[in-house]
Design a protein around this motif. Structure first.
Motif, PDB file in Angstrom:
ATOM      1  N   HIS A  97     -17.098  15.877  -3.656  1.00 45.23           N
ATOM      2  CA  HIS A  97     -17.084  14.495  -3.205  1.00 45.23           C
ATOM      3  C   HIS A  97     -16.270  14.307  -1.931  1.00 45.23           C
ATOM      4  O   HIS A  97     -16.507  13.368  -1.186  1.00 45.23           O
ATOM      5  N   ASP A  98     -15.322  15.187  -1.693  1.00 48.20           N
ATOM      6  CA  ASP A  98     -14.507  15.129  -0.471  1.00 48.20           C
ATOM      7  C   ASP A  98     -15.273  15.860   0.627  1.00 48.20           C
ATOM      8  O   ASP A  98     -14.964  16.981   0.997  1.00 48.20           O
ATOM      9  N   THR A 104      -8.884  13.979   0.537  1.00 48.46           N
ATOM     10  CA  THR A 104      -8.978  12.625   0.003  1.00 48.46           C
ATOM     11  C   THR A 104     -10.440  12.211  -0.102  1.00 48.46           C
ATOM     12  O   THR A 104     -11.213  12.408   0.832  1.00 48.46           O
ATOM     13  N   ILE A 105     -10.803  11.629  -1.252  1.00 53.05           N
ATOM     14  CA  ILE A 105     -12.135  11.034  -1.391  1.00 53.05           C
ATOM     15  C   ILE A 105     -11.982   9.588  -0.947  1.00 53.05           C
ATOM     16  O   ILE A 105     -11.340   8.778  -1.617  1.00 53.05           O
ATOM     17  N   THR A 106     -12.539   9.289   0.211  1.00 54.03           N
ATOM     18  CA  THR A 106     -12.414   7.945   0.776  1.00 54.03           C
ATOM     19  C   THR A 106     -13.437   7.010   0.143  1.00 54.03           C
ATOM     20  O   THR A 106     -14.372   7.448  -0.538  1.00 54.03           O
ATOM     21  N   LEU A 107     -13.270   5.737   0.401  1.00 50.53           N
ATOM     22  CA  LEU A 107     -14.218   4.746  -0.095  1.00 50.53           C
ATOM     23  C   LEU A 107     -15.617   5.043   0.426  1.00 50.53           C
ATOM     24  O   LEU A 107     -16.597   4.962  -0.317  1.00 50.53           O
ATOM     25  N   GLU A 108     -15.724   5.436   1.676  1.00 53.55           N
ATOM     26  CA  GLU A 108     -17.034   5.753   2.263  1.00 53.55           C
ATOM     27  C   GLU A 108     -17.680   6.947   1.553  1.00 53.55           C
ATOM     28  O   GLU A 108     -18.877   6.938   1.253  1.00 53.55           O
ATOM     29  N   GLU A 155      -5.773   4.521   0.679  1.00 49.72           N
ATOM     30  CA  GLU A 155      -6.423   5.532   1.527  1.00 49.72           C
ATOM     31  C   GLU A 155      -7.600   6.206   0.833  1.00 49.72           C
ATOM     32  O   GLU A 155      -8.590   6.538   1.454  1.00 49.72           O
ATOM     33  N   GLY A 156      -7.472   6.459  -0.454  1.00 56.64           N
ATOM     34  CA  GLY A 156      -8.528   7.124  -1.203  1.00 56.64           C
ATOM     35  C   GLY A 156      -7.933   7.969  -2.312  1.00 56.64           C
ATOM     36  O   GLY A 156      -6.722   7.973  -2.548  1.00 56.64           O
ATOM     37  N   ILE A 157      -8.797   8.691  -2.978  1.00 57.81           N
ATOM     38  CA  ILE A 157      -8.409   9.479  -4.141  1.00 57.81           C
ATOM     39  C   ILE A 157      -7.962  10.869  -3.695  1.00 57.81           C
ATOM     40  O   ILE A 157      -8.748  11.629  -3.130  1.00 57.81           O
ATOM     41  N   THR A 158      -6.713  11.195  -3.957  1.00 57.61           N
ATOM     42  CA  THR A 158      -6.231  12.559  -3.711  1.00 57.61           C
ATOM     43  C   THR A 158      -6.533  13.388  -4.952  1.00 57.61           C
ATOM     44  O   THR A 158      -6.899  12.851  -6.010  1.00 57.61           O
TER      45      THR A 158
END
Length: 189
Positions: A97-98, A104-108, A155-158
């Motif tokens: 997903h990253d 980081t998995i961002t919102l986009e 920022e997103g999912i680490t």
């Protein structure tokens, strides 16, 4: 990879078995499946497109390495080994997903995943996918960060957040390949 155009030879199976943990019989089954998916080509095309639009390909050895993340764990594992397998599988999922590999998995990136998953279940507007992914990311932010002030930006999912979110899911035993004793070639036509 040209040597893998036909069924891999015994020495290649031994090397691949050592590298992936699959038995030689399982490698044979996966090779047949790879040939079905690739239409007897040396690689799977369009396996994933990168952000600049270049088509990536994956050969049989790379296919096996990817599939090895889905091997069932041995029953005689210590708690430490089980946790290591869990982290490895979760890292694999996280990295899928990253897409820009920035940790980081961002919102986009998450929106893209939601669009991909939900597009297979019928027509879905971009606004619907955006609403679902925004709400899910907000939930993730509340789990990962706790209370956030209105002016704070998530920022997103680490990977550490990812571990925290999935802590109660028994991924190490659920994310597995099952080898059936049946001919699956007719299922792929």
């Amino acid at each position: 990879m040209g040597a893998l155009q036909s069924l891999p030879s015994e020495p290649e199976y031994l090397d691949l078995a050592e590298k992936t943990g699959f038995s030689q019989e399982q490698i044979g089954i996966l090779h047949k499946r790879f040939k079905q998916l690739s239409h007897n080509e040396e690689s799977l095309r369009n396996f994933r497109q990168n952000d600049v639009g270049h088509v990536q390909e994956i050969g049989f050895e790379e296919f096996l390495v990817v599939m090895s993340h889905f091997r069932p764990p041995s029953l005689n594992l210590s708690e430490e080994q089980r946790e290591s397998i869990r982290r490895e599988k979760l890292r694999f999922l996280f990295n899928m997903h990253d897409t820009d590999n920035d940790g980081t998995i961002t919102l986009e990136e998450y929106r893209h995943v939601v669009e991909e998953l939900l597009s297979r279940s019928g027509p879905l507007s971009k606004e619907t996918a955006k609403g679902i992914s925004d709400a899910a990311m907000l939930e993730v932010a509340s789990i990962s960060m706790g209370h956030m002030e209105p002016d704070e930006f998530y920022e997103g999912i680490t990977f550490e957040h990812f571990l925290k979110i999935l802590k109660d899911i028994e991924i190490e035993t659920r994310m597995n390949i099952r080898f059936l004793n049946m001919d699956t070639t007719t299922l792929c036509k």
